[in-house]
Design an enzyme around this catalytic site. Structure first.
Site, mmCIF file in Angstrom:
data_model
loop_
_atom_site.group_PDB
_atom_site.id
_atom_site.type_symbol
_atom_site.label_atom_id
_atom_site.label_comp_id
_atom_site.label_asym_id
_atom_site.label_seq_id
_atom_site.Cartn_x
_atom_site.Cartn_y
_atom_site.Cartn_z
ATOM 1 N N LYS A 96 -32.707 3.997 18.587
ATOM 2 C CA LYS A 96 -33.350 4.896 17.627
ATOM 3 C C LYS A 96 -34.566 4.198 17.037
ATOM 4 O O LYS A 96 -34.454 3.028 16.640
ATOM 5 C CB LYS A 96 -32.384 5.237 16.484
ATOM 6 N N CYS A 140 12.348 -9.500 53.820
ATOM 7 C CA CYS A 140 11.233 -8.554 53.907
ATOM 8 C C CYS A 140 9.919 -9.335 53.991
ATOM 9 O O CYS A 140 9.601 -10.129 53.108
ATOM 10 C CB CYS A 140 11.232 -7.638 52.693
ATOM 11 N N CYS A 151 10.107 -3.766 56.130
ATOM 12 C CA CYS A 151 11.261 -4.367 56.808
ATOM 13 C C CYS A 151 12.380 -3.359 57.064
ATOM 14 O O CYS A 151 13.426 -3.714 57.603
ATOM 15 C CB CYS A 151 11.804 -5.529 55.984
ATOM 16 N N CYS A 190 12.609 -2.414 47.475
ATOM 17 C CA CYS A 190 13.152 -2.747 48.784
ATOM 18 C C CYS A 190 14.294 -3.722 48.538
ATOM 19 O O CYS A 190 14.173 -4.653 47.746
ATOM 20 C CB CYS A 190 12.068 -3.404 49.627
ATOM 21 N N CYS A 231 12.287 0.646 53.409
ATOM 22 C CA CYS A 231 11.095 -0.161 53.162
ATOM 23 C C CYS A 231 10.100 -0.022 54.312
ATOM 24 O O CYS A 231 10.470 -0.197 55.476
ATOM 25 C CB CYS A 231 11.513 -1.621 52.997
ATOM 26 N N LYS A 275 -22.917 3.490 21.863
ATOM 27 C CA LYS A 275 -22.667 4.940 21.861
ATOM 28 C C LYS A 275 -21.168 5.123 22.002
ATOM 29 O O LYS A 275 -20.583 4.895 23.062
ATOM 30 C CB LYS A 275 -23.399 5.605 23.020
ATOM 31 N N GLU A 333 -27.519 0.639 18.944
ATOM 32 C CA GLU A 333 -26.098 0.705 18.579
ATOM 33 C C GLU A 333 -25.260 1.216 19.740
ATOM 34 O O GLU A 333 -25.749 1.938 20.594
ATOM 35 C CB GLU A 333 -25.880 1.598 17.348
ATOM 36 N N TYR A 365 -23.113 6.979 11.756
ATOM 37 C CA TYR A 365 -24.328 6.566 12.450
ATOM 38 C C TYR A 365 -25.603 7.274 11.996
ATOM 39 O O TYR A 365 -26.672 6.968 12.493
ATOM 40 C CB TYR A 365 -24.181 6.637 13.961
ATOM 41 N N TYR A 413 0.852 -1.195 0.000
ATOM 42 C CA TYR A 413 0.000 0.000 0.000
ATOM 43 C C TYR A 413 0.892 1.252 0.000
ATOM 44 O O TYR A 413 0.691 2.184 -0.776
ATOM 45 C CB TYR A 413 -0.913 -0.006 1.238
ATOM 46 N N ASP A 414 1.906 1.233 0.870
ATOM 47 C CA ASP A 414 2.799 2.392 0.961
ATOM 48 C C ASP A 414 3.521 2.643 -0.358
ATOM 49 O O ASP A 414 3.739 3.783 -0.757
ATOM 50 C CB ASP A 414 3.837 2.179 2.078
ATOM 51 N N GLU A 450 -19.166 9.340 14.391
ATOM 52 C CA GLU A 450 -18.292 9.627 15.526
ATOM 53 C C GLU A 450 -16.852 9.328 15.127
ATOM 54 O O GLU A 450 -16.570 8.270 14.560
ATOM 55 C CB GLU A 450 -18.713 8.724 16.689
ATOM 56 N N ASP A 466 -17.566 6.752 22.327
ATOM 57 C CA ASP A 466 -17.125 7.913 23.089
ATOM 58 C C ASP A 466 -16.044 8.647 22.305
ATOM 59 O O ASP A 466 -14.865 8.373 22.439
ATOM 60 C CB ASP A 466 -16.605 7.449 24.452
ATOM 61 N N LYS A 518 -27.185 5.310 29.283
ATOM 62 C CA LYS A 518 -25.783 5.447 29.659
ATOM 63 C C LYS A 518 -25.325 4.302 30.556
ATOM 64 O O LYS A 518 -26.075 3.812 31.393
ATOM 65 C CB LYS A 518 -25.590 6.780 30.414
ATOM 66 N N LEU A 560 -28.474 14.013 22.386
ATOM 67 C CA LEU A 560 -29.409 12.963 22.798
ATOM 68 C C LEU A 560 -29.820 13.143 24.252
ATOM 69 O O LEU A 560 -29.018 13.573 25.081
ATOM 70 C CB LEU A 560 -28.744 11.589 22.664
ATOM 71 N N ARG A 607 -19.130 19.262 15.425
ATOM 72 C CA ARG A 607 -20.497 19.597 15.789
ATOM 73 C C ARG A 607 -20.570 21.016 16.347
ATOM 74 O O ARG A 607 -21.530 21.737 16.112
ATOM 75 C CB ARG A 607 -20.981 18.582 16.833
HETATM 76 S S1 IVH Z 1 -27.099 9.671 17.070
HETATM 77 C C1 IVH Z 1 -30.003 12.913 16.834
HETATM 78 N N1 IVH Z 1 -25.637 7.509 17.411
HETATM 79 O O1 IVH Z 1 -23.517 11.007 21.231
HETATM 80 C C2 IVH Z 1 -29.043 11.812 16.942
HETATM 81 N N2 IVH Z 1 -24.932 9.526 18.432
HETATM 82 O O2 IVH Z 1 -25.063 12.566 23.204
HETATM 83 C C3 IVH Z 1 -27.730 12.265 17.426
HETATM 84 N N3 IVH Z 1 -22.825 9.355 19.657
HETATM 85 O O3 IVH Z 1 -23.377 14.098 19.618
HETATM 86 C C4 IVH Z 1 -26.650 11.338 17.380
HETATM 87 N N4 IVH Z 1 -22.475 7.224 19.243
HETATM 88 O O4 IVH Z 1 -21.509 12.428 19.138
HETATM 89 C C5 IVH Z 1 -25.789 8.816 17.683
HETATM 90 N N5 IVH Z 1 -24.425 5.542 17.617
HETATM 91 C C6 IVH Z 1 -24.571 6.835 17.874
HETATM 92 C C7 IVH Z 1 -23.638 7.568 18.649
HETATM 93 C C8 IVH Z 1 -23.858 8.906 18.912
HETATM 94 C C9 IVH Z 1 -22.017 8.329 19.831
HETATM 95 C C10 IVH Z 1 -22.608 10.710 20.211
HETATM 96 C C11 IVH Z 1 -22.746 11.809 19.197
HETATM 97 C C12 IVH Z 1 -23.751 12.783 19.788
HETATM 98 C C13 IVH Z 1 -23.751 12.400 21.227
HETATM 99 C C14 IVH Z 1 -25.084 12.713 21.842
#
Ligand code: IVH
Length: 677
Positions: free
Chosen positions: A294, A436, A415, A430, A412, A119, A117, A229, A36-37, A177, A121, A318, A83, A140
Site C-alpha cells: 500500500k 513383507c 507380500c 499387513c 498385502c 495478505k 503486510e 488493516y 480470567y474465567d 480480516e 486468508d 499473490k 485488490l 464485506r
Molecule cells: S487492504 C482497498 N490489507 O484481501 C484495500 N486487504 O483481495 C482493501 N486482505 O477484501 C483491503 N489481508 O479481505 C488489505 N493486509 C491486508 C489484507 C487484505 C487480507 C483481504 C481483504 C480484501 C481482500 C482483497
C-alpha cells in the site's frame, strides 16, 4: 447497594477489557486463564441478577448471545474495495511504475514509501465504533452491502468491545480480516471429526463457516482472530497521515495489527520483503496467500484514488496457489514400516503450492469413504508448506461418467499376507512383519536414516536397490556387504562403494538413544528413545524391563509400554540386537540419573542459524542435559537461543520477556555442564 454493584461491575469490566487486550492484542497474558474465567463468571452472575446494568460492550457478550432468525443487511457507508493482483515481480514493477507516473509532479523522489503486510486468508470485516464502543460488525458482502454479524464479532477476543486510550474519534470504522489460525483450524476439525461432523477444507472456509452462524455461541467456541488493516469512516477525530502510523494508532486503541508489517522505500525493498516473507510463510501461525503493498502516504492514496472496485494505491502480490483442481487417475496401496497400508492417489500432475504434484495421500479407508472419492473424479488438491499433498474434496458437479469405486485390498499388495485391522483403529496393516518386502525395506531405511544410525550415503533409493538385488534382507546384512558386489550396482562404482562401507563402519559407534530409536519399535520416536536411554543406561536392562517400570518413565503410557515389552519379548528381536553388537555396534553406557539432570525442568527454543554446531546438534545436547526443546516460544519458555536470521520467535520472546541467549552463551552453558562440542 445498587451503587456498590454498579461499581463492582465497572471494575470487573475494566479488568476484563484490560486482560483481554493483553492476551489478544499483545499476546502477553498476565493472569492465568482460570483467573480470567473467574472474573468473567463473577460479572455474569452480577449481570444476571441486575439485567438493567447490562451494556453492549460488556465482556460477557464474548460467550455469545441468543440465536438470530436471520442476518440483517447493512449498507456500507464507504464501499469495501477489493485488490488487484500481481502474480510476479514484473507485474509488481508495473504497478509501481503506474503509481509513479500518476503521481508525477507530486513526487520529489521516485522511491515511493510502501507499507508491506501479509495478505491474510480470511474474511474481511467492517467494525463501527461510536464514542469508542463497538456498535456494528458487518461482512464485506458484495462491497456495497454486507450482513450484520455484530453478535458474532463480539465473541472474537481480538476485537475490542470498547476502545482504550486517547483521541478516539466519535465515529470510527475499522476494517480488517477475521481468520482462523492454523492451530485453531486443526482443533476445530479434530472436534468435528470426533463428532462425526463435516470437516472444513481450509482455515478460510472454517473462518467463514464460523462467522456465518446465527447462533453466536457456536462462533464463540471457534478460535477466530481479527487483524486490523485499514480504516473506513472517521468522524469527529483525526488520524495520522501515514498508513503505518494509522496501524500503530489502532494498536494503541486496542486492536491486533500484523507485526510483520513494514514500511519500506522503493520497489526493490518490496521485492525483498516478498522473498523474506515467502521463506517465513510456513512458520507463521496463520495462513497467508500473498503480500499487500500500500502506498503509505494517505495524501498520495487520495490523489491516486481508485478504479471500479480496486484502489490504484494498493496491490496484492499473490503466492503460488495452495489449492488446485486435477483428476484422480488411480490409487496405489503403499506398505509402511509398521505394515500400515496407505492409499496413495495418483494424480494428473498439477502445479500447486509451488511444486508439481502427482501423488497425494488418502490416509486410510475411512478417508476414502468420507471424501466419497472415485477413480476418475475431479478433485481439489492442497499442498500447504511442507505438508504432504492432500485431497481436500471432490468436485461433485464435475464427476465424469464411468468413475470407479476404490476397493481396499484384502491382502498385502507386496507380500500377499492377510491385512488386519485392530478394532477401533482406522489403519489396516499387513500381517507379514519382516517377511513383507515392503516392511523390510522401510525398516532398513529407518535404521540407516539420519536421526537413527546415520549411515551417510545409504539413502532410501540405495536401500531399495540393495534389497531388490537381494544383497540384503535385514539390517544385519548391512555389516556383511562386499565391496565388489556394491561397486557393480547402478551408479555406484569402487569409490562410492568404499565410501558406503566406510560410513557403515563409522556409524557403528553410536549412542544408546539412537540405537533404540533405530530399532523402529512402534511409537518409539526420538524423544521416547532418549528417555529410555536416560533411564536404563544400557540396552540389557531395557530388554528385561516390564510394563510397570516403563510406565514410571516420563511420557510413556500403556500403549507404548505394550509395544516396547512386546518388541523385546520376540526372540528374533533379541537375537538381532545380539548379532548387531557382535558386529561392533556399540555406544557409551549412559550415566543413569533418575534424579534431576542439570537442565531438567527448563524449556528452550532454538531459532536462527548457529555456526559451531547445527540446531539439531544443539537440541540433542540440551536434551541430554535434561532440558526440553520445543518449536514455539510461549510464557513457559525459559530461554530462546537465537542465531543470526532469527525473526518472529525472537520478537515473541522479547514481547514475553523470555531471556535470549546467543550462540556463545549457549556454548558457555554447554561447556559448564561438560557437554561442549
Ligand atoms: S487492504 C482497498 N490489507 O484481501 C484495500 N486487504 O483481495 C482493501 N486482505 O477484501 C483491503 N489481508 O479481505 C488489505 N493486509 C491486508 C489484507 C487484505 C487480507 C483481504 C481483504 C480484501 C481482500 C482483497
Amino acid at each position: 447497594m445498587n451503587q456498590d454493584i454498579a461499581a463492582e461491575i465497572a471494575v470487573l469490566r475494566e479488568d476484563l477489557h484490560h486482560h483481554n487486550y493483553l492476551y489478544y492484542a499483545l499476546d502477553n497474558p498476565q493472569i492465568p486463564d482460570a483467573e480470567y474465567d473467574r472474573l468473567l463468571r463473577r460479572l455474569q452472575v452480577l449481570e444476571n441478577e441486575n439485567p438493567e446494568l447490562i451494556t453492549t460492550d460488556s465482556p460477557t457478550l464474548r460467550v455469545g448471545s441468543a440465536p438470530l432468525d436471520a442476518f440483517t443487511q447493512v449498507k456500507h457507508e464507504l464501499p469495501m474495495l477489493s485488490l488487484d493482483n500481481a502474480f510476479n515481480d514484473e507485474e509488481l514493477a508495473d504497478f509501481n511504475k503506474r503509481v509513479i507516473e500518476r503521481l508525477g509532479d507530486s513526487l520529489t523522489d521516485d522511491a515511493i514509501e510502501y507499507a508491506c503486510e501479509p495478505k491474510l486468508d480470511g474474511i474481511a470485516v467492517s467494525l463501527i465504533y461510536e464514542n469508542g464502543v463497538l456498535v456494528l460488525g458487518a461482512t464485506r458482502g458484495d462491497g456495497t452491502t454486507g450482513e450484520d454479524i455484530t453478535q458474532n464479532v463480539r465473541t472474537i477476543g481480538s476485537i475490542p468491545l470498547r476502545l482504550k486510550g486517547e483521541g478516539i474519534p466519535e465515529r470510527l470504522e475499522v476494517r480488517g480480516e477475521i481468520y482462523m489460525p492454523k492451530a485453531g483450524f486443526e482443533k476445530t476439525n479434530k472436534l468435528a471429526e470426533e463428532k462425526g461432523e463435516k470437516l472444513f477444507v481450509n482455515p478460510r472456509n472454517a473462518a467463514a463457516g464460523s462467522l456465518r452462524q446465527l447462533d453466536s455461541k457456536i462462533t464463540a467456541q471457534r478460535s477466530l482472530e481479527m487483524c486490523a488493516y485499514s480504516v473506513g469512516v472517521v468522524q469527529g477525530g483525526q488520524l495520522p497521515s501515514g498508513h503505518g502510523q494509522i496501524l500503530e494508532q489502532l494498536s494503541q486503541w486496542g486492536f491486533r495489527i500484523n507485526r510483520e508489517m513494514q514500511v519500506v522505500h522503493g520497489i526493490e525493498a518490496c521485492i525483498a520483503y516478498y522473498a523474506a516473507l515467502s521463506d517465513k510463510r510456513n512458520q507463521l501461525p496463520y495462513e497467508i496467500d500473498g503480500i499487500v503493498y500500500k502506498v503509505n502516504d494517505i495524501k498520495l492514496q487520495r490523489e491516486l484514488g481508485f478504479i471500479s472496485r480496486a484502489p490504484r494505491w494498493a496491490i496484492a502480490r499473490k503466492f503460488p496457489a495452495q489449492e488446485e483442481i486435477t483428476q484422480l487417475m488411480g490409487v496405489e496401496f503403499q506398505v509402511g514400516r509398521t505394515g500400515a497400508i496407505t492409499p496413495v492417489a495418483r494424480l494428473k500432475p498439477v502445479f500447486v503450492g509451488g511444486v508439481t504434484v502427482s501423488n497425494a495421500t488418502l490416509h486410510n479407508e475411512d478417508e476414502i469413504r468420507r471424501l466419497d472419492v472415485r477413480v476418475g473424479d475431479t478433485v481439489i488438491v492442497r499442498r500447504a508448506g511442507d505438508v504432504i499433498p492432500q485431497i481436500v474434496s471432490i468436485v461433485e458437479s464435475r464427476r465424469p461418467s464411468g468413475t470407479k469405486e476404490i476397493l481396499f485390498p484384502k491382502s498385502c499388495p507386496v507380500c500377499e499376507s492377510v491385512i488386519v485391522q485392530v478394532p477401533g483403529e482406522a489403519v489396516k496393516r499387513c500381517s507379514g512383519g519382516l517377511v513383507c518386502g515392503a516392511q523390510m525395506k522401510e525398516a532398513i531405511k529407518h535404521y540407516a536414516s539420519r536421526k537413527a544410525m546415520d549411515i551417510d550415503g545409504l539413502g532410501d533409493k540405495l536401500v531399495e536397490l540393495l534389497v531388490d538385488k537381494k544383497l540384503i534382507s535385514s539390517v544385519l546384512d548391512l555389516y556383511h556387504l562386499e565391496l565388489e558386489l556394491i561397486a557393480e550396482l547402478e551408479r555406484m562404482g569402487e569409490k562410492s562403494a568404499a565410501n558406503l562401507l566406510e560410513a557403515i563402519e563409522t556409524s557403528k559407534q553410536t549412542t544408546l538413544a539412537r540405537f533404540i530409536y533405530s530399532l523402529g519399535i512402534r511409537e518409539v520416536g526420538e524423544a521416547t528413545a532418549r528417555n529410555l536411554a536416560q533411564y536404563y543406561g544400557d540396552i540389557d536392562p531395557l530388554i528385561e524391563t516390564d510394563e510397570e517400570t516403563l510406565l514410571s518413565i516420563n511420557d510413556i503410557g500403556p500403549v507404548v509400554a505394550g509395544f516396547i515389552v512386546g518388541f523385546f519379548a520376540q526372540e528374533d528381536n533379541r537375537q538381532l540386537i545380539h548379532h548387531l553388537r557382535d558386529q561392533g555396534v556399540s555406544w557409551p553406557v549412559v550415566l543413569v540419573q533418575h534424579e534431576a539432570l542439570p537442565l531438567a525442568g527448563t524449556s528452550y527454543v532454538l531459532t536462527g542459524s548457529l555456526a559451531a554446531l547445527t540446531r539439531d546438534q544443539a537440541k540433542e545436547k540440551l536434551q541430554l542435559l535434561g532440558a526440553t526443546v520445543t518449536g514455539t516460544v510461549s510464557k513457559k519458555t525459559d530461554y530462546l537461543v537465537a542465531g543470526p536470521g532469527a525473526g518472529s520467535k525472537l520478537k515473541k520472546a522479547e514481547q514475553l520477556d523470555v531471556p535470549v541467549l546467543d550462540e556463545s552463551q549457549l556454548l558457555e552453558l554447554l561447556e559448564s555442564h561438560n557437554a561442549a562440542i
